[in-house]
Enzyme design. Structure first.
Site, PDB file in Angstrom:
ATOM      1  N   CYS A   4      -1.445 -17.153  35.178  1.00  0.00           N
ATOM      2  CA  CYS A   4      -0.226 -17.429  35.939  1.00  0.00           C
ATOM      3  C   CYS A   4       0.797 -18.080  35.016  1.00  0.00           C
ATOM      4  O   CYS A   4       0.439 -18.758  34.061  1.00  0.00           O
ATOM      5  CB  CYS A   4      -0.526 -18.365  37.110  1.00  0.00           C
ATOM      6  SG  CYS A   4      -1.642 -17.642  38.314  1.00  0.00           S
ATOM      7  N   HIS A  23     -18.345  -8.542  33.690  1.00  0.00           N
ATOM      8  CA  HIS A  23     -19.577  -7.935  34.193  1.00  0.00           C
ATOM      9  C   HIS A  23     -20.032  -7.023  33.059  1.00  0.00           C
ATOM     10  O   HIS A  23     -19.302  -6.105  32.679  1.00  0.00           O
ATOM     11  CB  HIS A  23     -19.351  -7.147  35.482  1.00  0.00           C
ATOM     12  CG  HIS A  23     -18.783  -8.001  36.575  1.00  0.00           C
ATOM     13  ND1 HIS A  23     -19.530  -8.939  37.248  1.00  0.00           N
ATOM     14  CD2 HIS A  23     -17.541  -8.087  37.074  1.00  0.00           C
ATOM     15  CE1 HIS A  23     -18.760  -9.557  38.133  1.00  0.00           C
ATOM     16  NE2 HIS A  23     -17.544  -9.056  38.038  1.00  0.00           N
ATOM     17  N   GLU A  54      -4.642 -21.950  34.543  1.00  0.00           N
ATOM     18  CA  GLU A  54      -3.672 -20.869  34.703  1.00  0.00           C
ATOM     19  C   GLU A  54      -4.231 -19.666  35.455  1.00  0.00           C
ATOM     20  O   GLU A  54      -3.507 -18.730  35.717  1.00  0.00           O
ATOM     21  CB  GLU A  54      -3.178 -20.431  33.316  1.00  0.00           C
ATOM     22  CG  GLU A  54      -2.525 -21.540  32.513  1.00  0.00           C
ATOM     23  CD  GLU A  54      -3.511 -22.495  31.815  1.00  0.00           C
ATOM     24  OE1 GLU A  54      -3.048 -23.515  31.294  1.00  0.00           O
ATOM     25  OE2 GLU A  54      -4.732 -22.226  31.811  1.00  0.00           O
ATOM     26  N   SER A  55      -5.505 -19.607  35.802  1.00  0.00           N
ATOM     27  CA  SER A  55      -6.163 -18.603  36.638  1.00  0.00           C
ATOM     28  C   SER A  55      -7.605 -18.374  36.208  1.00  0.00           C
ATOM     29  O   SER A  55      -8.417 -19.258  36.365  1.00  0.00           O
ATOM     30  CB  SER A  55      -5.392 -17.295  36.738  1.00  0.00           C
ATOM     31  OG  SER A  55      -5.885 -16.571  37.851  1.00  0.00           O
TER      32      SER A  55
END
Length: 128
Positions: A83, A68, A62-63
């Site tokens: 998504c 970081h 889905e993405s």
């Protein structure tokens, strides 16, 4: 569905520095967060920096989810982009914040794919 996806940008402060600096822990946390949200994990890539910090990505059908980390500041920059309307990125974002013991959490959700963004003419730059 009014959008193609939802993108949560999470600013996590006052996190547990040991967890932020433990690549294996962060990787497991992110995979588990994706699974908790009901996503299908495709690829996983994480890197440990010297002397401290972890960056990584979990690619989902889905993405993606990314991080970081800056253990020396107790800070993590996290993105969760999904998504479609089957997966709620907030579930993964909250799971990650809880797992990093974040005491300060700022989430911004951006709808993605709603059509061209209208930009005033004065701010448009053409790159050749």
């Amino acid at each position: 569905m009014d959008t193609m996806g939802r993108h949560i940008i999470a600013e996590l402060w006052d996190c547990n520095p040991e967890k932020l600096n433990d690549m294996e822990y962060v990787e497991r946390l992110f995979v588990d967060a994706a699974l908790q949200a009901g996503a299908e994990v495709r690829e996983v890539a994480f890197h440990k920096f010297a002397p401290h910090g972890v960056s990584g990505v979990v690619i989902i059908s889905e993405s993606h989810l990314t991080i970081h980390s800056f253990p020396e500041h107790g800070y993590a920059s996290v993105d969760v982009f999904t998504c479609g309307d089957r997966i709620d990125p907030a579930i993964a974002a909250h799971y990650i914040a809880d797992g990093l013991d974040a005491k300060i959490r700022e989430n911004v959700e951006i709808p993605r794919g709603m059509g061209p963004v209208e930009v005033p003419a004065a701010t448009v730059q053409h790159v050749n």
